[in-house]
Design a protein around this motif. Structure first.
Motif, mmCIF file in Angstrom:
data_model
loop_
_atom_site.group_PDB
_atom_site.id
_atom_site.type_symbol
_atom_site.label_atom_id
_atom_site.label_comp_id
_atom_site.label_asym_id
_atom_site.label_seq_id
_atom_site.Cartn_x
_atom_site.Cartn_y
_atom_site.Cartn_z
ATOM 1 N N GLY A 1 0.856 -1.182 0.000
ATOM 2 C CA GLY A 1 0.000 0.000 0.000
ATOM 3 C C GLY A 1 0.891 1.230 0.000
ATOM 4 N N VAL A 2 0.300 2.394 0.219
ATOM 5 C CA VAL A 2 1.114 3.612 0.175
ATOM 6 C C VAL A 2 2.226 3.566 1.222
ATOM 7 N N ILE A 3 1.973 2.905 2.356
ATOM 8 C CA ILE A 3 2.998 2.880 3.415
ATOM 9 C C ILE A 3 4.147 1.942 3.033
ATOM 10 N N ALA B 1 3.771 -8.928 -0.723
ATOM 11 C CA ALA B 1 2.402 -8.483 -0.432
ATOM 12 C C ALA B 1 1.388 -9.357 -1.153
ATOM 13 N N GLU B 2 0.194 -9.314 -0.606
ATOM 14 C CA GLU B 2 -0.923 -10.035 -1.227
ATOM 15 C C GLU B 2 -1.554 -9.185 -2.334
ATOM 16 N N ASN B 3 -1.564 -7.861 -2.157
ATOM 17 C CA ASN B 3 -2.214 -6.955 -3.116
ATOM 18 C C ASN B 3 -1.229 -5.888 -3.570
ATOM 19 N N PHE B 4 -1.320 -5.543 -4.868
ATOM 20 C CA PHE B 4 -0.436 -4.524 -5.446
ATOM 21 C C PHE B 4 -1.275 -3.456 -6.156
ATOM 22 N N ILE C 1 -11.345 -4.625 -1.403
ATOM 23 C CA ILE C 1 -11.552 -4.203 -0.008
ATOM 24 C C ILE C 1 -10.336 -4.572 0.852
ATOM 25 N N ARG C 2 -9.474 -5.455 0.339
ATOM 26 C CA ARG C 2 -8.286 -5.874 1.095
ATOM 27 C C ARG C 2 -7.111 -4.923 0.894
ATOM 28 N N TYR C 3 -7.335 -3.855 0.112
ATOM 29 C CA TYR C 3 -6.241 -2.918 -0.190
ATOM 30 C C TYR C 3 -6.822 -1.499 -0.066
ATOM 31 N N THR C 4 -6.543 -0.854 1.051
ATOM 32 C CA THR C 4 -7.191 0.426 1.363
ATOM 33 C C THR C 4 -6.727 1.559 0.451
ATOM 34 N N SER C 5 -5.439 1.540 0.100
ATOM 35 C CA SER C 5 -4.850 2.718 -0.548
ATOM 36 C C SER C 5 -5.556 3.122 -1.841
ATOM 37 N N HIS C 6 -6.122 2.144 -2.576
ATOM 38 C CA HIS C 6 -6.819 2.487 -3.817
ATOM 39 C C HIS C 6 -8.034 3.383 -3.602
ATOM 40 N N TRP C 7 -8.606 3.359 -2.404
ATOM 41 C CA TRP C 7 -9.891 4.037 -2.192
ATOM 42 C C TRP C 7 -9.746 5.452 -1.680
ATOM 43 N N ALA C 8 -8.520 5.836 -1.290
ATOM 44 C CA ALA C 8 -8.329 7.152 -0.662
ATOM 45 C C ALA C 8 -8.500 8.282 -1.662
ATOM 46 N N GLY C 9 -8.692 9.507 -1.111
ATOM 47 C CA GLY C 9 -8.881 10.709 -1.942
ATOM 48 C C GLY C 9 -7.790 10.918 -2.958
ATOM 49 N N ALA C 10 -6.641 11.251 -2.582
ATOM 50 C CA ALA C 10 -6.229 11.537 -1.218
ATOM 51 C C ALA C 10 -5.669 12.952 -1.160
ATOM 52 N N HIS C 11 -6.113 13.715 -0.168
ATOM 53 C CA HIS C 11 -5.529 15.053 -0.042
ATOM 54 C C HIS C 11 -4.631 15.131 1.187
ATOM 55 N N HIS C 12 -3.787 16.175 1.200
ATOM 56 C CA HIS C 12 -2.989 16.429 2.395
ATOM 57 C C HIS C 12 -3.691 17.508 3.198
ATOM 58 N N VAL D 1 2.640 -12.740 -2.170
ATOM 59 C CA VAL D 1 2.452 -13.830 -1.197
ATOM 60 C C VAL D 1 1.408 -13.371 -0.183
ATOM 61 N N SER D 2 0.509 -14.270 0.184
ATOM 62 C CA SER D 2 -0.375 -13.998 1.311
ATOM 63 C C SER D 2 0.243 -14.679 2.524
ATOM 64 N N LEU D 3 0.925 -13.911 3.349
ATOM 65 C CA LEU D 3 1.657 -14.502 4.480
ATOM 66 C C LEU D 3 0.715 -14.885 5.602
ATOM 67 N N VAL E 1 7.214 -4.233 8.687
ATOM 68 C CA VAL E 1 5.801 -4.614 8.548
ATOM 69 C C VAL E 1 4.957 -3.383 8.252
ATOM 70 N N CYS E 2 4.431 -3.334 7.016
ATOM 71 C CA CYS E 2 3.558 -2.229 6.590
ATOM 72 C C CYS E 2 2.256 -2.846 6.070
ATOM 73 N N ALA E 3 1.617 -3.655 6.904
ATOM 74 C CA ALA E 3 0.503 -4.489 6.445
ATOM 75 C C ALA E 3 -0.853 -3.840 6.622
ATOM 76 N N GLY E 4 -0.909 -2.572 7.048
ATOM 77 C CA GLY E 4 -2.187 -1.894 7.209
ATOM 78 C C GLY E 4 -3.123 -2.692 8.109
ATOM 79 N N LEU E 5 -4.364 -2.818 7.679
ATOM 80 C CA LEU E 5 -5.362 -3.552 8.469
ATOM 81 C C LEU E 5 -4.961 -5.019 8.648
ATOM 82 N N GLY E 6 -4.131 -5.530 7.714
ATOM 83 C CA GLY E 6 -3.661 -6.919 7.789
ATOM 84 C C GLY E 6 -2.864 -7.197 9.063
ATOM 85 N N ALA E 7 -2.342 -6.134 9.726
ATOM 86 C CA ALA E 7 -1.565 -6.331 10.955
ATOM 87 C C ALA E 7 -2.428 -6.928 12.070
HETATM 88 C C1 LIG Z 1 -12.539 6.636 1.693
HETATM 89 C C2 LIG Z 1 -11.147 6.891 2.162
HETATM 90 C C3 LIG Z 1 -10.573 8.146 1.994
HETATM 91 C C4 LIG Z 1 -9.280 8.398 2.433
HETATM 92 N N1 LIG Z 1 -8.727 9.633 2.214
HETATM 93 C C5 LIG Z 1 -7.464 9.880 2.617
HETATM 94 C C6 LIG Z 1 -6.868 11.150 2.366
HETATM 95 O O1 LIG Z 1 -7.479 12.043 1.788
HETATM 96 N N2 LIG Z 1 -5.586 11.353 2.801
HETATM 97 C C7 LIG Z 1 -4.883 10.380 3.447
HETATM 98 O O2 LIG Z 1 -3.731 10.631 3.806
HETATM 99 N N3 LIG Z 1 -5.430 9.167 3.677
HETATM 100 C C8 LIG Z 1 -6.695 8.893 3.298
HETATM 101 N N4 LIG Z 1 -7.259 7.676 3.544
HETATM 102 C C9 LIG Z 1 -6.499 6.705 4.367
HETATM 103 C C10 LIG Z 1 -5.497 5.916 3.551
HETATM 104 O O3 LIG Z 1 -6.158 5.315 2.459
HETATM 105 C C11 LIG Z 1 -4.858 4.835 4.433
HETATM 106 O O4 LIG Z 1 -4.288 5.418 5.588
HETATM 107 C C12 LIG Z 1 -3.738 4.121 3.669
HETATM 108 O O5 LIG Z 1 -4.206 3.676 2.425
HETATM 109 C C13 LIG Z 1 -3.191 2.942 4.457
HETATM 110 O O6 LIG Z 1 -2.178 2.374 3.664
HETATM 111 P P1 LIG Z 1 -1.455 1.032 4.072
HETATM 112 O O7 LIG Z 1 -0.339 0.866 3.121
HETATM 113 O O8 LIG Z 1 -1.178 1.017 5.542
HETATM 114 O O9 LIG Z 1 -2.591 -0.107 3.854
HETATM 115 P P2 LIG Z 1 -3.098 -0.830 2.515
HETATM 116 O O10 LIG Z 1 -3.206 0.113 1.398
HETATM 117 O O11 LIG Z 1 -4.334 -1.578 2.882
HETATM 118 O O12 LIG Z 1 -1.956 -1.857 2.172
HETATM 119 C C14 LIG Z 1 -1.713 -2.976 2.998
HETATM 120 C C15 LIG Z 1 -0.754 -3.896 2.266
HETATM 121 O O13 LIG Z 1 -0.387 -4.963 3.144
HETATM 122 C C16 LIG Z 1 -0.581 -6.201 2.456
HETATM 123 N N5 LIG Z 1 -0.860 -7.250 3.428
HETATM 124 C C17 LIG Z 1 -1.670 -7.190 4.520
HETATM 125 N N6 LIG Z 1 -1.678 -8.389 5.144
HETATM 126 C C18 LIG Z 1 -0.855 -9.206 4.433
HETATM 127 C C19 LIG Z 1 -0.452 -10.555 4.564
HETATM 128 N N7 LIG Z 1 -0.880 -11.332 5.569
HETATM 129 N N8 LIG Z 1 0.398 -11.073 3.639
HETATM 130 C C20 LIG Z 1 0.848 -10.325 2.613
HETATM 131 N N9 LIG Z 1 0.497 -9.024 2.435
HETATM 132 C C21 LIG Z 1 -0.336 -8.483 3.333
HETATM 133 C C22 LIG Z 1 -1.759 -5.925 1.528
HETATM 134 O O14 LIG Z 1 -1.814 -6.883 0.490
HETATM 135 C C23 LIG Z 1 -1.374 -4.538 1.018
HETATM 136 O O15 LIG Z 1 -0.420 -4.641 -0.009
HETATM 137 C C24 LIG Z 1 -8.546 7.377 3.095
HETATM 138 C C25 LIG Z 1 -9.114 6.110 3.229
HETATM 139 C C26 LIG Z 1 -10.394 5.859 2.783
HETATM 140 C C27 LIG Z 1 -10.976 4.481 2.945
#
Ligand SMILES: Cc1cc2nc3c(=O)[nH]c(=O)nc-3n(C[C@H](O)[C@H](O)[C@H](O)COP(=O)(O)OP(=O)(O)OC[C@H]3O[C@@H](n4cnc5c(N)ncnc54)[C@H](O)[C@@H]3O)c2cc1C
Length: 389
Positions: A18-20, A40-43, A50-61, A167-169, A197-203
């Motif tokens: 994801g972005v992190i 990662a499981e998703n790219f 729904i398993r990859y949050t970053s695609h859904w963000a706005g995103a603004h600062h 990989v889905s770990l 570990v930058c697994a977002g909700l997967g953590a």
């Molecule tokens: C509607 C909406 C609007 C938003 N607007 C903003 C905004 O304007 N500005 C802003 O800064 N933020 C915004 N956000 C928040 C932002 O989207 C999230 O903070 C950010 O996307 C989190 O990124 P991430 O990399 O932690 O998680 P993710 O993008 O979910 O990435 C997680 C990664 O971990 C991998 N992973 C997880 N578990 C496993 C496993 N067991 N094995 C292998 N891989 C795994 C996944 O496959 C994925 O690649 C918004 C979010 C939403 C839903």
């Protein structure tokens, strides 16, 4: 067969794309002394999920750091990085729209001191307020066209010899023994020097992390096609309802929003889509295509022809905020390995991405420089003592 790790080049695995994960991997790679693999499981090249949050963000600062000094620094460092990346002539310029953002508040907020560093910051005069707003302010900032920006991050990483692996770990220990070789089928492997570990909700469910302070905060949106909109607006009402219209560089505008903790529902709810359209229209009547209603008030019906898609994502919320810290874990055959955690970015992952990546890099380098703490340092008196039955 274990290949010996060149002392100068350390082997780092980043979990998550994801972005992190992408930003952190790039930041580590930039040092020139690490070989970095993203697992990662998703790219970003995948369909939205729904398993990859970053695609859904706005995103603004638009930072909501308030009095949290650590968060302020992460957000401010990130703003400087994004402002640079969005500058005229920059390779990433097309991912960004620089624009004026106006924030309206009908809640009890009285000032926005933590945002004073933003370019062109100013408070609104009373006659500039709209709807239920009691105060407001505006400043210059950026929005990212998130699918494009994520792909730019990934292609930059690949262009600098980064490796990605799908990989889905189940457990982080699956990488500790022989690196990624169980998944690539390679006979030779390099031992892992550190995992990030930058697994977002997967953590929440990833074995070895299983952080139950991590929970979803569901956000629903509607993406519109409105290339005539070049400004951003947010309204925060007294009851917490907040509505935004976020323009992107390609002419799309993301409208939202909702923030519902512990709601895992994976697709847009039609009644919420209707509510968002109504609120977005009230906040930004200019969304209606020009010339559509010269002699009448605009309605939601005028927005239907420009709807691209409704959407929803699960923000990786975390009680206590972002987890940025190091732990040493036992790695079979090679003692302890540092694991750096960088997850739990809730609704501010993009706007704190570069600051968080810098902090993760600092933690990684400190850990590799100092080595694992001894048992005495971590207060274990008899490590092999009585283990009971
Ligand atoms: C509607 C909406 C609007 C938003 N607007 C903003 C905004 O304007 N500005 C802003 O800064 N933020 C915004 N956000 C928040 C932002 O989207 C999230 O903070 C950010 O996307 C989190 O990124 P991430 O990399 O932690 O998680 P993710 O993008 O979910 O990435 C997680 C990664 O971990 C991998 N992973 C997880 N578990 C496993 C496993 N067991 N094995 C292998 N891989 C795994 C996944 O496959 C994925 O690649 C918004 C979010 C939403 C839903």
């Amino acid at each position: 067969m274990a290949l010996s790790n060149d002392d100068q080049i350390k082997e780092i695995i980043v979990i998550g794309a994801g972005v992190i994960g992408l930003t952190t991997a790039l930041k580590i790679q930039e040092q020139g002394t690490y070989r970095v693999t993203i697992v990662a499981e998703n790219f970003p090249t995948d369909p939205k999920s729904i398993r990859y949050t970053s695609h859904w963000a706005g995103a603004h600062h638009v930072s909501h750091a308030y009095n949290d000094q650590n968060q302020r620094k992460l957000d401010q460092d990130t703003f400087h990085a994004l402002w640079q990346l969005s500058g005229p002539g920059s390779a990433a310029e097309g991912c960004f729209l620089r624009h004026t953002q106006t924030e309206y508040h009908g809640d009890d907020l009285t000032d926005a001191e933590w945002l004073h560093y933003m370019p062109d910051f100013k408070y609104l005069d009373t006659n500039e307020l709209r709807g239920p707003a009691k105060m407001g302010f505006s400043f210059s900032t950026v929005t990212m066209n998130t699918p494009i920006y994520l792909n730019w991050l990934m292609s930059s990483f690949l262009a600098k010899n980064g490796t990605i692996l799908r990989v889905s770990l189940q457990h982080i220990s699956q990488l500790l023994e022989r690196g990624t070789s169980p998944y690539t089928g390679a006979h030779s492997y390099r031992a892992v020097d550190a995992i990030v570990v930058c697994a977002g909700l997967g953590a929440r469910n990833l074995g070895g992390v299983e952080d139950k302070d991590v929970y979803p905060i569901r956000g629903q949106t509607v993406l519109l096609r409105a290339p005539w909109i070049k400004f951003g607006r947010t309204m925060t009402e007294a009851d917490g309802t907040y509505t935004y219209t976020m323009p992107r560089s390609n002419g799309d505008v993301l409208c939202g929003g909702t923030r519902v903790p512990n709601d895992w529902y994976p697709v847009p709810r039609p009644e919420i889509t209707e509510d968002i359209l109504a609120r977005a229209l009230q906040l930004t009547p200019e969304l209606v295509p020009p010339q559509t209603c010269v002699d009448r008030e605009p309605t939601v019906e005028d927005l239907r022809p420009i709807i691209i898609e409704p959407g929803c994502g699960l923000r990786p919320g975390r009680k206590g905020g972002i987890r940025l810290e190091v732990e040493w874990v036992d790695a079979p055959t090679r003692g302890k390995v540092p694991v750096v955690y960088n997850y739990g970015h809730s609704g501010y992952g993009f706007l704190s991405s570069w600051g968080s990546a810098s902090k993760a890099l600092e933690l990684l380098e400190d850990a590799l420089a100092t080595g694992a703490p001894t048992n005495a340092e971590i207060g274990v008196e008899h490590p092999s003592g009585n283990l009971g039955n």
